[in-house]
Motif scaffolding. Structure first.
Motif, mmCIF file in Angstrom:
data_model
loop_
_atom_site.group_PDB
_atom_site.id
_atom_site.type_symbol
_atom_site.label_atom_id
_atom_site.label_comp_id
_atom_site.label_asym_id
_atom_site.label_seq_id
_atom_site.Cartn_x
_atom_site.Cartn_y
_atom_site.Cartn_z
ATOM 1 N N PRO A 167 -0.462 -1.886 -5.209
ATOM 2 C CA PRO A 167 -1.568 -1.105 -5.770
ATOM 3 C C PRO A 167 -2.904 -1.244 -5.063
ATOM 4 O O PRO A 167 -3.722 -0.323 -5.109
ATOM 5 C CB PRO A 167 -1.658 -1.615 -7.210
ATOM 6 C CG PRO A 167 -1.052 -2.983 -7.179
ATOM 7 C CD PRO A 167 0.043 -2.910 -6.149
ATOM 8 N N THR A 191 2.303 3.467 -2.964
ATOM 9 C CA THR A 191 3.269 3.292 -4.041
ATOM 10 C C THR A 191 2.635 3.867 -5.307
ATOM 11 O O THR A 191 1.409 3.909 -5.433
ATOM 12 C CB THR A 191 3.623 1.814 -4.244
ATOM 13 O OG1 THR A 191 2.401 1.054 -4.383
ATOM 14 C CG2 THR A 191 4.407 1.273 -3.060
ATOM 15 N N ASP A 193 2.018 2.844 -8.141
ATOM 16 C CA ASP A 193 1.198 2.000 -9.008
ATOM 17 C C ASP A 193 -0.243 1.870 -8.526
ATOM 18 O O ASP A 193 -1.045 1.172 -9.150
ATOM 19 C CB ASP A 193 1.828 0.608 -9.149
ATOM 20 C CG ASP A 193 2.073 -0.093 -7.814
ATOM 21 O OD1 ASP A 193 1.831 0.541 -6.755
ATOM 22 O OD2 ASP A 193 2.535 -1.247 -7.817
ATOM 23 N N THR A 194 -0.610 2.529 -7.435
ATOM 24 C CA THR A 194 -1.983 2.389 -6.941
ATOM 25 C C THR A 194 -2.963 3.206 -7.781
ATOM 26 O O THR A 194 -2.669 4.344 -8.158
ATOM 27 C CB THR A 194 -2.089 2.807 -5.465
ATOM 28 O OG1 THR A 194 -3.421 2.542 -5.008
ATOM 29 C CG2 THR A 194 -1.783 4.292 -5.269
#
Length: 276
Positions: A167, A191, A193-194
């Protein structure tokens, strides 16, 4: 199924006429349906430059501008992205102190920012090593990254971030302190979740679901254009090919494709992406 008339934008690609396929790779992208590319500077050493001062990066940037002009002759729209690859800190510290290496990288970014101010580039590139380094080298790399964020805030431009997988959530606070909107900090090779603006490799398995959810992101190939590593990371046709596949299989809508390839990169980089 005839593909819809939409722009197809590769948010992070390298084209290298010396060490790679060069303009033929750009033509492949165009033949595949690609229309716009963000052409990112390669590391200085790949162009035979071993910088000792910030001014030494001028050779890297001017070479990239010449390549951009050649690509435009193929009919593609090219947006140059200039900066200093975060891995350069390791090579520089073979020849100088860590503090001196960080200063050279910051000076190189200062020069890149002047190209943005002159309208010859649209964004900066910075980051930190994506591999394990000493705490001291990580701290120096974060200082360089923060300097890039401050420069981007001053220039009112975006920053492409090359960093570790994951992230990079701490960059949100860095961006806030530097005065740049987090939506203009692009996590290259992202990804999901960043919290930054993600640029996903075109084959990322979660692109369809993220598009359907309305998530804003861009797509990239990170094509390196090096004969020693053919097709790495993925080939120049990949962004148009995967986009077409997602559309044909009903995994994304035409509206999703416009958001990915036109709306999001236009707002992120402050450019006007339109069909030629």
């Amino acid at each position: 199924m005839k593909p819809p008339a939409i722009p197809i934008t590769d948010d992070h690609i390298h084209i290298d006429p010396v060490n790679g396929r060069g303009i033929e790779a750009a033509k492949d992208f165009r033949r595949g349906g690609g229309t716009h590319i963000f052409l990112v500077t390669k590391p200085s050493w790949s162009l035979g430059v071993e910088p000792s001062t910030g001014e030494d990066y001028r050779a890297v940037f001017d070479t990239t501008l010449r390549v951009a002009d050649l690509i435009r002759e193929t009919g593609l729209v090219v947006y140059p992205v200039f900066g200093v690859h975060p891995a350069e800190i390791g090579r520089l510290t073979e020849r100088m102190s860590l503090d001196a290496a960080a200063a050279v990288m910051m000076a190189g970014l200062d020069l890149a920012a002047r190209y943005v101010e002159d309208g010859r580039a649209v964004a900066l590139k910075s980051g930190r090593p994506h591999y394990e380094v000493t705490p001291e080298m990580l701290a120096a790399s974060n200082a360089v990254l923060y300097h890039a964020l401050e420069l981007a805030a001053d220039c009112d431009c975006a920053v492409q971030l090359h960093a570790e997988s994951g992230p990079c959530a701490d960059v949100v606070d860095m961006a806030g302190r530097a005065g740049i909107a987090v939506e203009r900090v692009v996590k290259h090779f992202a990804t999901p979740d960043t919290p930054l603006m993600p640029s996903f490799i075109a084959r990322h398995e979660e692109i369809p679901a993220l598009a359907r959810s309305g998530r804003r992101f861009t797509m990239e190939s990170d094509y390196m254009d090096e004969n020693s590593r053919p097709g790495a990371v993925i080939g120049p046709k990949s962004v148009p090919r995967f986009t077409r596949r997602y559309l044909e299989e009903g995994l994304i809508t035409e509206e999703d494709a416009w958001r990915i390839h036109q709306e999001t990169p236009s707002s992120t980089y402050g450019v006007d992406i339109a069909l030629p």
